[in-house]
Design a protein around this motif. Structure first.
Motif, short mmCIF file in Angstrom:
data_model
loop_
_atom_site.label_atom_id
_atom_site.label_comp_id
_atom_site.label_asym_id
_atom_site.label_seq_id
_atom_site.Cartn_x
_atom_site.Cartn_y
_atom_site.Cartn_z
N TRP A 112 0.84 -1.20 0.00
CA TRP A 112 0.00 0.00 0.00
C TRP A 112 0.87 1.25 0.00
CZ3 TRP A 112 -1.27 -4.60 1.89
CH2 TRP A 112 -2.58 -5.08 1.68
N ARG A 113 0.49 2.22 -0.83
CA ARG A 113 1.19 3.51 -0.86
C ARG A 113 0.29 4.58 -0.25
NH1 ARG A 113 2.71 6.06 -6.59
NH2 ARG A 113 0.48 6.50 -6.56
N ARG A 114 0.86 5.35 0.63
CA ARG A 114 0.11 6.43 1.25
C ARG A 114 0.25 7.70 0.41
NH1 ARG A 114 -2.14 6.66 6.04
NH2 ARG A 114 -1.01 4.81 6.75
N SER A 115 -0.88 8.28 0.01
CA SER A 115 -0.86 9.49 -0.81
C SER A 115 -0.82 10.73 0.08
CB SER A 115 -2.10 9.54 -1.71
OG SER A 115 -3.28 9.70 -0.93
N ASN A 118 -3.39 11.31 2.62
CA ASN A 118 -3.41 10.31 3.69
C ASN A 118 -4.29 9.11 3.36
OD1 ASN A 118 -2.02 9.83 6.08
ND2 ASN A 118 -3.86 10.16 7.31
N GLN A 119 -4.59 8.93 2.06
CA GLN A 119 -5.33 7.75 1.62
C GLN A 119 -4.35 6.69 1.17
OE1 GLN A 119 -7.94 9.29 -1.41
NE2 GLN A 119 -9.55 9.78 0.06
N LEU A 120 -4.78 5.44 1.25
CA LEU A 120 -3.93 4.32 0.86
C LEU A 120 -4.36 3.76 -0.48
CD1 LEU A 120 -3.59 2.41 4.25
CD2 LEU A 120 -1.90 3.86 3.15
N GLN A 121 -3.39 3.60 -1.38
CA GLN A 121 -3.63 2.96 -2.67
C GLN A 121 -2.97 1.59 -2.65
OE1 GLN A 121 -5.23 3.66 -5.82
NE2 GLN A 121 -4.67 1.50 -5.96
N ALA A 122 -3.77 0.54 -2.89
CA ALA A 122 -3.24 -0.83 -2.89
C ALA A 122 -2.59 -1.15 -4.23
CB ALA A 122 -4.37 -1.82 -2.60
N HIS A 168 6.45 1.43 -1.56
CA HIS A 168 6.82 1.22 -0.16
C HIS A 168 8.33 1.08 -0.08
CE1 HIS A 168 6.79 -0.57 3.93
NE2 HIS A 168 5.58 -0.04 4.04
N ASP A 213 -9.46 -1.25 -3.35
CA ASP A 213 -9.33 -1.51 -1.92
C ASP A 213 -10.06 -2.77 -1.48
OD1 ASP A 213 -11.95 -0.69 -2.11
OD2 ASP A 213 -11.76 1.03 -0.78
N ASN A 216 -8.27 -5.06 0.87
CA ASN A 216 -8.16 -4.71 2.29
C ASN A 216 -8.98 -5.62 3.19
OD1 ASN A 216 -6.77 -2.62 1.14
ND2 ASN A 216 -8.10 -1.00 1.88
#
Length: 257
Positions: A112-115, A118-122, A168, A213, A216
């Motif tokens: 997951w990358r945090r934008s 503050n949202q996470l992109q899988a 990551h 997502d 998740n």
């Protein structure tokens, strides 16, 4: 770190890759999560003279290593990953690093990358040319007070290569097939003898594909979670445009700004 991965190859494909005579049937697994059983390859007893297969066998372990000295797992953190840079010295991993190194077959892993918002992109990170990889792993057997035993394991990680670094800063260590026997040989090879394998994968091995997502949620276990999903780009609205839009809202309609 590596918090989810997949093993979608057939048992025959996995057995051929790992150098096993055979494997029991198992379904494709698209969303393997911590505390679930994972397939690991360990060194076995020496085979009979003339056999062209290495001395390996497959075992299922719980993903989340519990050191043998732990009294109560409820009071101990879930160790799904081990930092390769310190595993040979850290109390939780040093015994397994010396005596119980394993291979963990995988079709790829999720990260997951945090934008900035503050949202996470899988991302689904898979071998660019398809097929399987083998993560470097550690195994430990924990004994319950009642006497029963639980085999547990963790994935060794290192700094990310260029394929993964934009997502990551860590990634699982990949052991190349020609190094399988050396990695598993805990009888003759100490941690210092395999330290050269604890490095990022060769650049170009993986590709990172953005996915939805759905991954998740542990309950989502179908192949659709690996489908490419490019999140829509949210337009940037200036303060001036926001104020203008607010002024132009018709009577009786609420403003969103």
């Amino acid at each position: 770190m590596c918090g989810r991965f997949a093993l979608t190859a057939t048992p025959d494909q996995t057995a051929a890759f790992a150098g096993l005579a055979e494997l029991e049937d198992f379904p494709a697994r698209y969303n393997i999560a911590p505390t679930q059983p994972i397939l690991t390859i360990i060194a076995g007893e020496p085979r009979a003279p003339g056999s062209n297969l290495p001395d390996r066998r497959a075992v299922l372990v719980r993903w989340g290593l519990i050191p043998a000295w732990v009294k109560d797992p409820k009071d101990f953190p879930l160790l799904i990953n081990a930092r390769s840079e310190s595993a040979a010295e850290k109390a939780s991993f040093k015994v397994a690093m010396r005596h119980r190194r394993v291979l963990i077959p995988a079709s790829g892993f999720y990260e997951w990358r945090r934008s900035g918002s503050n949202q996470l992109q899988a991302y689904w990170v898979r071998p660019r040319r398809g097929g399987l990889v083998a993560f470097a792993g550690l195994m430990e057997t924990w004994s319950e007070p009642g006497g029963s035993e639980i085999d547990t394991g963790a994935i060794l990680t290192t700094s990310a290569n260029a394929d993964v670094a934009h997502v990551h800063d860590r990634m699982p260590i990949v052991i190349e097939p020609d190094s399988f026997s050396a990695w598993l040989d805990c009888r003759r090879r100490e941690p210092r003898d395999v330290a050269c394998m604890l490095r990022p994968a060769e650049e170009g091995l993986f590709e990172a594909i953005p996915v939805s997502d759905r991954v998740n949620k542990v309950a989502n276990v179908g192949p659709d979670i690996q489908e490419r999903f490019d999140a829509p780009v949210q337009p940037v609205v200036s303060r001036a445009d926001s104020a203008k839009a607010a002024r132009n809202v018709p009577d009786g309609q609420m403003s969103l700004f």
